[in-house]
Scaffold this active site. Sequence first.
Site, mmCIF file in Angstrom:
data_model
loop_
_atom_site.group_PDB
_atom_site.id
_atom_site.type_symbol
_atom_site.label_atom_id
_atom_site.label_comp_id
_atom_site.label_asym_id
_atom_site.label_seq_id
_atom_site.Cartn_x
_atom_site.Cartn_y
_atom_site.Cartn_z
ATOM 1 N N HIS A 140 -34.509 -28.232 2.229
ATOM 2 C CA HIS A 140 -35.943 -27.943 2.171
ATOM 3 C C HIS A 140 -36.389 -27.021 3.297
ATOM 4 O O HIS A 140 -37.426 -26.346 3.198
ATOM 5 C CB HIS A 140 -36.737 -29.257 2.238
ATOM 6 C CG HIS A 140 -38.023 -29.233 1.478
ATOM 7 N ND1 HIS A 140 -38.876 -28.145 1.474
ATOM 8 C CD2 HIS A 140 -38.623 -30.165 0.684
ATOM 9 C CE1 HIS A 140 -39.935 -28.420 0.735
ATOM 10 N NE2 HIS A 140 -39.797 -29.625 0.229
ATOM 11 N N CYS A 141 -35.632 -26.944 4.397
ATOM 12 C CA CYS A 141 -36.029 -26.050 5.493
ATOM 13 C C CYS A 141 -35.929 -24.586 5.078
ATOM 14 O O CYS A 141 -36.525 -23.711 5.707
ATOM 15 C CB CYS A 141 -35.193 -26.315 6.742
ATOM 16 S SG CYS A 141 -33.484 -25.720 6.647
#
Length: 460
Positions: free
Chosen positions: A143-144
């Site tokens: 998700h980063c």
Amino acid sequence: MADSGAVERMTAFDAGFLDAEDADRHVSLAVGAVSVVDGPMPDFDEIVAAIGEKITTIPRLRQVVRRQPLDLSAPEWVEDPALDLAHHIRRAALPHPGDDAALFRFTAEAMEPRLDRERPLWQAWIIEGLADDRWAILMKVHHCIADGIAAMHMLAGLSDGGEGESYAGAIRAAHEVGAPRPTLPSPTLNPVRWARAGWNATTAVAATAAMTVEGAIGILSGLVRNPESSLNGPVTTMRRYSAVQVPLAKVASVCQAFDVTLNDVALAAITDSFRSALKRRGEEPHRDSLRTLVPVSVRSDDARDRLDNRVSVMLPHLPVDEPDPVEQLRTVHRRLNRAKSSGQRQAGTAAVAVVKLIPFALATRAIRVVTSLPQHGVVTLATNVPGPQHRLQVMGREVVRMFPVPPMALRLRTAVAILSYGDDLIFGITTDFDAFPDVDDLAAGIGAAVDTLAVAARPL
């Protein structure tokens, strides 16, 4: 993308997903998508070569994260000098008969482990043995790197024809009811007109600031106030996954009949299914039993291909206390409109802006502390991701189905991703293994709720 000689640093907001993952050893903050492809499956080496050729055109998937000593500055994105696709592209086979249940079990197990931070933060599983002579690709990305919309844009770009048109315009944040926009005074030599225009602009800015404060209060209160429920609490490292697919035409008929949005219908269907889940557990649904984290995209059209996170949040209570599905829909519509105009989205955006302004060392420690706190207010996450309007192809074969796979964190025992793909709307549900043995019932309940609303939408 910066040139090869420039240092590209991760934003504090993007790094926050790494910090949130570090705050709870039981979670893995990777987003995923399963693409089911018509067979027969090509030779595995051919698949690796085809995917590898696409992957290497995306800089972020060739890079690793390098954190700085003591986190005194933001992590860097650094080219991996020894990128080996064998570490990232793997092969699996489903047991006979290769049905959805087997695919969903494998998906849950493949999403459980964290991605190796010593390598680029993605993984692809080539899955054979599906029924009807089909195979699948499970893409897993941290998700980063990207939020749901950016990740879907990237994954669609790995297909034969590139991304193509998506449904993003239909749910663009710009079309939502929101805060008043301040208007700057136009050039004029009339001091009276200038003063009036300046007063109007100041009033609008003050109204926006007040709305943002009100929204922040709503968000903070939502994180701490909620009755005890089996729907939230600590999670294990194991996951379950299920999904349900409904025709978009059926959803559109409900939208037209009741003058609501696609997101309203999706959240109403989720509401009805969670109501049934509470009833199965012997718990009485209350008005505040299902406060839901609803991410809101603040991504502009010109940033569609930027791999980062550009979201704010709303925290509406979904009306699980209401037994009538149509009234649930109307209540969801009212509450979402109220949430949009309450300033919650503006407060979320302001919080992200503040994170960017303070020193990274302070920001990263604050995020770790906040995400490690045992919040009790929010029960689930429901995120809407616009997918391709037309079916994709991989190596000349049609992607007939696509399932979104959301991550879990912050003591949320369930997460629902809503994906529009081709002629369908797909709900993908990730749950904690121990807390939701009835995940298939939760998925089936969403489909049944859409059917019920579609019947109610038919003219008499």
